[in-house]
Design a protein around this motif. Structure first.
Motif, PDB file in Angstrom:
ATOM      1  N   GLY A 416       0.766  -1.218   0.050  1.00  0.00           N
ATOM      2  CA  GLY A 416       0.107  -0.265   0.063  1.00  0.00           C
ATOM      3  C   GLY A 416       0.674   1.348   0.100  1.00  0.00           C
ATOM      4  O   GLY A 416       0.169   2.378   0.267  1.00  0.00           O
ATOM      5  N   PHE A 417       2.194   1.334  -0.149  1.00  0.00           N
ATOM      6  CA  PHE A 417       2.766   2.461  -0.100  1.00  0.00           C
ATOM      7  C   PHE A 417       2.726   3.224  -1.443  1.00  0.00           C
ATOM      8  O   PHE A 417       3.248   4.578  -1.288  1.00  0.00           O
ATOM      9  N   ALA A 418       2.363   2.795  -2.429  1.00  0.00           N
ATOM     10  CA  ALA A 418       2.139   3.433  -3.698  1.00  0.00           C
ATOM     11  C   ALA A 418       0.581   3.877  -3.996  1.00  0.00           C
ATOM     12  O   ALA A 418       0.333   4.336  -5.011  1.00  0.00           O
ATOM     13  N   ASP A 419      -0.126   3.840  -2.792  1.00  0.00           N
ATOM     14  CA  ASP A 419      -1.591   3.868  -3.117  1.00  0.00           C
ATOM     15  C   ASP A 419      -1.837   5.212  -3.462  1.00  0.00           C
ATOM     16  O   ASP A 419      -3.216   5.608  -3.900  1.00  0.00           O
ATOM     17  N   ASP A 420      -1.175   6.357  -3.277  1.00  0.00           N
ATOM     18  CA  ASP A 420      -1.746   7.820  -3.366  1.00  0.00           C
ATOM     19  C   ASP A 420      -1.632   8.107  -4.834  1.00  0.00           C
ATOM     20  O   ASP A 420      -2.290   9.263  -5.363  1.00  0.00           O
ATOM     21  N   GLY A 421      -1.152   7.005  -5.518  1.00  0.00           N
ATOM     22  CA  GLY A 421      -1.097   7.426  -7.141  1.00  0.00           C
ATOM     23  C   GLY A 421      -0.045   8.481  -7.667  1.00  0.00           C
ATOM     24  O   GLY A 421       0.204   8.615  -8.819  1.00  0.00           O
ATOM     25  N   ARG A 422       0.724   9.080  -6.931  1.00  0.00           N
ATOM     26  CA  ARG A 422       1.467  10.241  -7.184  1.00  0.00           C
ATOM     27  C   ARG A 422       2.871   9.591  -7.314  1.00  0.00           C
ATOM     28  O   ARG A 422       3.329   8.584  -6.512  1.00  0.00           O
ATOM     29  N   PRO A 423       3.794  10.069  -8.550  1.00  0.00           N
ATOM     30  CA  PRO A 423       4.955   9.232  -8.565  1.00  0.00           C
ATOM     31  C   PRO A 423       5.638   9.799  -7.396  1.00  0.00           C
ATOM     32  O   PRO A 423       5.475  10.999  -7.116  1.00  0.00           O
ATOM     33  N   SER A 424       6.540   9.147  -6.892  1.00  0.00           N
ATOM     34  CA  SER A 424       7.485   9.631  -5.830  1.00  0.00           C
ATOM     35  C   SER A 424       9.126   9.513  -6.290  1.00  0.00           C
ATOM     36  O   SER A 424       9.711   8.230  -6.314  1.00  0.00           O
ATOM     37  N   SER A 425       9.636  10.326  -6.768  1.00  0.00           N
ATOM     38  CA  SER A 425      11.014  10.270  -7.265  1.00  0.00           C
ATOM     39  C   SER A 425      12.088  10.257  -6.301  1.00  0.00           C
ATOM     40  O   SER A 425      11.911  10.406  -5.226  1.00  0.00           O
ATOM     41  N   PHE A 426      13.408   9.901  -6.748  1.00  0.00           N
ATOM     42  CA  PHE A 426      14.430   9.978  -5.777  1.00  0.00           C
ATOM     43  C   PHE A 426      14.661  11.040  -5.461  1.00  0.00           C
ATOM     44  O   PHE A 426      15.329  11.206  -4.360  1.00  0.00           O
TER      45      PHE A 426
END
Ligand SMILES: Cc1cc2nc3c(=O)[nH]c(=O)nc-3n(C[C@H](O)[C@H](O)[C@H](O)COP(=O)(O)OP(=O)(O)OC[C@H]3O[C@@H](n4cnc5c(N)ncnc54)[C@H](O)[C@@H]3O)c2cc1C
Length: 457
Positions: A416-426
């Motif tokens: 569930g860490f990617a659930d907000d749908g926003r890309p999370s860049s390095f």
């Protein structure tokens, strides 16, 4: 000096091994030893790709600092500046406020960050594979792409979500691509329609992958990656990254929502705050690993350019765990010698080779001058990691994870860490605001003044 204050910055290979050697050399209670680090664990990063693929749990590669040290005080936060005149490290705690950490001897081992380049869209859309949070997020993101692709009837969306591009043909890129390919193969058993749609690409501007392995083994690695189904493109890089496409420098446009950027390590920006000479951002240190002009500051690991005396003149030590761990012994000895007024020794180490794990099914290794592949390489790789992980409970956890996987197969549920749908860049995951040299001096002096006003000298 009655009870010297020794401050170590960074809880990675360099920092933790320095602390462990210091604790062995200094009788308990004879020094005030502090560790400045944002987390209370040492990350065993060579096994991160196995966390990204779910083969290992995150806890197996995060070895508790409290287990590894016995006489060290943890100062939780990032060192964001150093006032070398007043001998104070300025620490930004996780709560945001600044706090001073005074020292008599300072050891800098803050490692590096994923190296960014001036490529449009890269800092917004590219995923990293260097931290524990990035590895966990990457696994979730990749699995989410397959779930969403399976649910979509739009062939363009399906193609975008099922294509994964890894940039960087070093050990991080190669191991990450191979491990995540295995994860998607396991997940695809649930989504038979997607099987033929899943594509993995590995891109590098160099003419070969894994140059550290030498020409013969490097070629073998290339054949193995291609045999696994990874499309390897060499002498090519990325020109532009968008939310749903990647443009390569050869003009090819690849519909894609996952670009994993592993093309190099940039030294920690903390090193620049010292206003001392650097080599491509890596702080220059002498053969005794002391910062020239600062007799009480030592530095090691990925963030420094240290002369590699065993390799010859004009060579610098490579940024590897192997070198950082060995440098730690010299730094610990030299910290103690400098306190006792004894002569310092020079760092000298001969490279032992490299092991590369391709998803736990294949491996390649160069041990001293022997090239290994197949089962001997797999045994050497696993044996090396088990010997290098610095705690017995962590070792037990890793072996248990490998055994459970061998007996029960892979687990492909998302957390569930990617659930907000926003890309999370390095950049989101790794960037920290640092002070410059002048800011460090001002903040250091101000914080120490406050401290003295409250508690006296
Ligand atoms: C996926 C992957 C696979 C790898 N495989 C291998 C391999 O097989 N063999 C090998 O030899 N090397 C390998 N490496 C490289 C190896 O991990 C590094 O060379 C090694 O970690 C460098 O040690 P270090 O102490 O300099 O930095 P690190 O181990 O990165 O430690 C730096 C520490 O400093 C902390 N820190 C950062 N900034 C600050 C700050 N401002 N204040 C306080 N603390 C800070 C970080 O949180 C971290 O705890 C791999 C790296 C990766 C990412």
């Amino acid at each position: 000096m009655s009870r010297p204050r020794i401050v170590v910055v960074g809880a990675g290979f360099g920092g933790i091994h320095t602390l462990r050697h210091l604790e062995r050399r200094i009788p308990r209670g004879m020094a005030d030893i502090a560790l400045v680090a944002p987390h209370d664990y040492m990350l065993y990063s060579p096994l991160l790709p196995q966390v990204a693929s779910g083969l290992l749990t995150p806890q197996s590669v995060a070895v508790s600092v409290h287990r590894l040290t016995r006489d060290t005080r943890l100062v939780p936060g990032h060192a964001v500046g150093i006032d070398t005149r007043d001998r104070t490290v300025v620490v930004r705690r996780s709560s945001g406020e600044l706090t001073p950490c005074p020292y008599d001897r300072l050891v800098l081992a803050p490692g590096g960050l994923t190296r960014s380049f001036d490529i449009p869209g890269l800092s917004e859309h590219a995923y990293g594979a260097k931290t524990l949070a990035e590895a966990v997020l990457l696994r979730d993101h990749v699995l989410a792409q397959l779930e969403l692709a399976n649910d979509s009837r739009d062939p363009i969306e399906r193609e975008e979500r099922c294509r994964f591009i890894v940039v960087g043909g070093g050990y991080t890129g190669v191991e990450t691509a191979a491990s995540l390919l295995r994860l998607t193969e396991e997940a695809a058993r649930r989504y038979p329609e997607l099987r033929s749609a899943i594509h993995w690409h590995l891109v590098d501007i160099a003419p070969a992958v894994l140059p550290e392995l030498g020409e013969r083994l490097g070629r073998k690695a290339l054949d193995m990656l291609r045999g696994m189904g990874i499309e390897v493109k060499l002498k090519v890089s990325v020109r532009e990254v968008g939310p749903d496409k990647v443009v390569l420098t050869d003009g090819r446009v690849l519909p894609c929502r996952t670009l994993i950027w592993t093309a190099g390590v940039a030294p920690s920006p903390l090193m620049r705050t010292l206003d001392k000479p650097t080599q491509r951002g890596r702080l220059e240190v002498g053969a005794d690993l002391r910062v020239p002009g600062l007799g009480d500051v030592f530095a090691l690991g990925d963030a420094v350019a240290a002369p590699d005396l065993a390799a010859g003149t004009d060579c610098y030590c490579p940024p590897t765990a192997q070198y950082a761990s060995r440098q730690a012994v010299t730094v610990a000895d030299n910290v103690v010698a400098s306190i006792l007024g004894r002569p310092l020794k020079e760092f000298r180490h001969r490279d032992m080779g490299l092991v590369v794990d391709l998803s736990g099914r294949e491996a390649l290794a160069r041990v001293l001058r022997f090239d290994l592949s197949g089962l001997p390489a797999l045994a050497a790789t696993r044996g090396y990691h088990l010997a290098a992980v610095p705690s017995a409970p962590a070792r037990a956890r890793i072996v248990a994870n490998w055994a459970i996987r061998a007996l029960t197969g892979g687990e492909v549920s998302r957390l569930g860490f990617a659930d907000d749908g926003r890309p999370s860049s390095f950049v989101d995951k790794e960037a920290v605001d640092y002070l410059d040299a002048e800011g460090s001096r001002k903040e250091g002096a101000r914080l120490m003044e406050n401290l003295r006003a409250r508690y006296g000298d």
